[in-house]
Scaffold this motif. Sequence first.
Motif, short mmCIF file in Angstrom:
data_model
loop_
_atom_site.label_atom_id
_atom_site.label_comp_id
_atom_site.label_asym_id
_atom_site.label_seq_id
_atom_site.Cartn_x
_atom_site.Cartn_y
_atom_site.Cartn_z
N GLU A 172 -49.20 18.73 37.62
CA GLU A 172 -49.95 17.72 38.37
C GLU A 172 -51.31 17.45 37.71
OE1 GLU A 172 -52.00 17.18 42.80
OE2 GLU A 172 -50.63 18.85 42.40
N GLN A 173 -51.73 16.19 37.75
CA GLN A 173 -53.03 15.81 37.22
C GLN A 173 -53.85 15.11 38.30
OE1 GLN A 173 -52.80 13.54 33.57
NE2 GLN A 173 -51.16 14.82 32.72
N VAL A 174 -55.16 15.35 38.27
CA VAL A 174 -56.08 14.64 39.16
C VAL A 174 -57.25 14.13 38.32
CG1 VAL A 174 -55.47 15.99 41.21
CG2 VAL A 174 -57.34 16.76 39.74
N ILE A 175 -57.97 13.17 38.85
CA ILE A 175 -59.14 12.62 38.17
C ILE A 175 -60.38 13.11 38.93
CG2 ILE A 175 -60.33 10.55 37.37
CD1 ILE A 175 -57.60 11.04 36.08
N VAL A 176 -61.20 13.90 38.26
CA VAL A 176 -62.40 14.46 38.87
C VAL A 176 -63.62 13.89 38.16
CG1 VAL A 176 -63.65 16.56 39.47
CG2 VAL A 176 -61.15 16.58 39.42
N ASN A 177 -64.41 13.13 38.90
CA ASN A 177 -65.60 12.48 38.33
C ASN A 177 -65.25 11.73 37.05
OD1 ASN A 177 -67.28 13.47 40.38
ND2 ASN A 177 -67.69 15.37 39.27
N GLY A 178 -64.10 11.06 37.08
CA GLY A 178 -63.70 10.19 35.98
C GLY A 178 -62.97 10.89 34.84
N ARG A 222 -55.27 26.75 44.57
CA ARG A 222 -54.77 26.06 43.37
C ARG A 222 -55.89 25.90 42.35
NH1 ARG A 222 -52.52 20.69 44.32
NH2 ARG A 222 -50.69 21.24 43.06
N ARG A 223 -55.58 26.14 41.08
CA ARG A 223 -56.57 26.08 40.00
C ARG A 223 -56.25 24.92 39.05
NH1 ARG A 223 -59.41 29.52 36.25
NH2 ARG A 223 -59.80 28.23 34.42
N PHE A 224 -57.29 24.15 38.68
CA PHE A 224 -57.17 23.03 37.76
C PHE A 224 -58.16 23.21 36.61
CE2 PHE A 224 -55.40 21.51 41.64
CZ PHE A 224 -54.50 20.49 41.33
N ASN A 225 -57.77 22.79 35.41
CA ASN A 225 -58.65 22.82 34.24
C ASN A 225 -58.96 21.41 33.76
OD1 ASN A 225 -58.43 25.63 34.19
ND2 ASN A 225 -56.69 25.57 32.78
N ARG A 226 -60.18 21.20 33.30
CA ARG A 226 -60.46 19.92 32.65
C ARG A 226 -59.63 19.84 31.38
NH1 ARG A 226 -66.53 18.20 31.26
NH2 ARG A 226 -66.05 19.17 29.24
N ASN A 227 -59.28 18.66 30.99
CA ASN A 227 -58.29 18.45 29.92
C ASN A 227 -58.67 19.15 28.62
OD1 ASN A 227 -55.79 17.41 29.32
ND2 ASN A 227 -56.55 15.41 28.68
N ASP A 228 -59.95 19.33 28.38
CA ASP A 228 -60.39 19.93 27.12
C ASP A 228 -60.83 21.39 27.27
OD1 ASP A 228 -62.65 19.48 28.60
OD2 ASP A 228 -63.81 18.55 26.99
N TRP A 229 -60.49 22.02 28.41
CA TRP A 229 -61.00 23.36 28.70
C TRP A 229 -60.39 24.42 27.77
CZ3 TRP A 229 -58.85 27.93 30.93
CH2 TRP A 229 -59.79 28.88 31.31
N ILE A 237 -59.83 13.77 33.44
CA ILE A 237 -58.53 14.35 33.79
C ILE A 237 -58.65 15.86 33.95
CG2 ILE A 237 -56.17 14.75 32.97
CD1 ILE A 237 -56.33 12.13 31.45
N TYR A 238 -58.10 16.36 35.05
CA TYR A 238 -57.96 17.80 35.27
C TYR A 238 -56.47 18.10 35.48
CZ TYR A 238 -62.95 18.85 35.77
OH TYR A 238 -64.29 19.04 35.54
N VAL A 239 -56.02 19.23 34.96
CA VAL A 239 -54.60 19.57 34.98
C VAL A 239 -54.38 20.86 35.75
CG1 VAL A 239 -52.57 20.06 33.55
CG2 VAL A 239 -54.31 18.44 32.74
N HIS A 240 -53.39 20.83 36.64
CA HIS A 240 -53.03 22.00 37.43
C HIS A 240 -52.54 23.12 36.52
CE1 HIS A 240 -50.09 23.93 40.51
NE2 HIS A 240 -51.30 24.45 40.66
#
Length: 440
Positions: A419-425, A389-396, A427-430
């Motif tokens: 789906e969203q997760v919090i990575v080191n504070g 599964r690949r996630f991007n930081r919100n501003d990528w 937002i990252y988006v699937h």
Amino acid sequence: MDKIEFEKLFLLCKSSLERFVYFKLPSKFDGDDILQEVAISAYKNIGEIKNPENFKAWVLKIAKNKCNDFYRNLAKKHEIPLDEMTDNVVSMNRYGITDTQIVRETLSNLADKDKQILFLYYFKNKPQAEIASILNIPVGTVKSRLHTAKQNFKKSYPFPPLLKESKKLKGEKVMKNTKFLPDIMPEYKITQSKKTPFDVKCEEAPGWFIIPKLGEKITWAMYDFPERTRSEVYDIKVTGRAIVHGIEGVEIISEERNTGNSSHKNDNCTRNFVAQLTDTHSRFLAESYMQNDIKIYHTFLDGDEFNMYCGEDNCGDEINLSPKGIIKRNGNIITSKNNEPATDITGRYNVEINGKIYDTVCFIDFAVYNPPVFAEKYIDQNGRTVLWRRFNRNDWKTERYNEHFNRKGNWSEMFPENEQVIVNGEIYVHWYDCITDYIL
């Protein structure tokens, strides 16, 4: 050529020189010693180089000779460092899966010439031509010594018969090549297990799911979210042995098809790679592709132009994975030590997909793709990826992908359903998933 010009030219090719030597030598410590010898030798023989344009090739030749000297001296001393080898090294050799201690004892009883040739050929994966160069003997003599050494090993080994070279290695799993993977990503459920995460050996090439061994093949596909539609399919197989800058690996052919709804739908592409599996890492040595009707080649000596997941010190991906405790996960909250790029096993999970339940560990990777993206892959006890599964930081790369998707805003705004997760504070988006025919 004066000292200043020498230092300038040496600095320009230092990166390529380090990649070459670190690939050839068994440890970075040995590599550093050889690099120092190369620098000294090159400076002492500076008068040999007349054309500065030939400097890089000249100094790489010196490095090659120094590496050959290293193995020649090692072979003359008959130093076979089997104590440092894992069980995997022995199981990967051409004799099939064996017991490490029994192999050590069998080798110790052989004549010095037998130990020397078996060490170079099986444990250092040296091709016969390179062994001939290292030992300063004809290739025909190498073949003769190798044949004799193998026969003597077979006679001494207490559990005959051993597998013949022409047969499939015991334990080697050849992936079946199936028809197209489904058009729509199968529904899946990921449930955290209370069991302790297991250590696992994952030999897959970085990012490509294929194990760099003769006979291997696999089909995998990419699925875009939230539609869950298949966008690309890759049919990959290992086609034979290959050597890049004197380092042996295997050639891999990837037949790629775009099956999505973009303007590139039905576009086909063929790419060639050379990859290598060592006792600790899986890595790429070279790649080639077509551009404007010209075939482009890149190797590990080409620095940033060789964008094939080189990893730290250009060694690729580790294959022996175990929890390190440097990445923590609590539900959808993920943190890494010092908020820095890292890789780690973060827990044990049951992945239910395509009517089957797989016992897996979740391996999170911040290093291969570099922030601001990360990937998580669920690996079963066979060392195969069940789900990636690949996630991007919100501003990528939002400006680029706003245009591509004809949407506006950051990733959470472009794909609010994902789906969203919090990575080191943050937002990252699937974005998308990958599966292989391993789960079919």
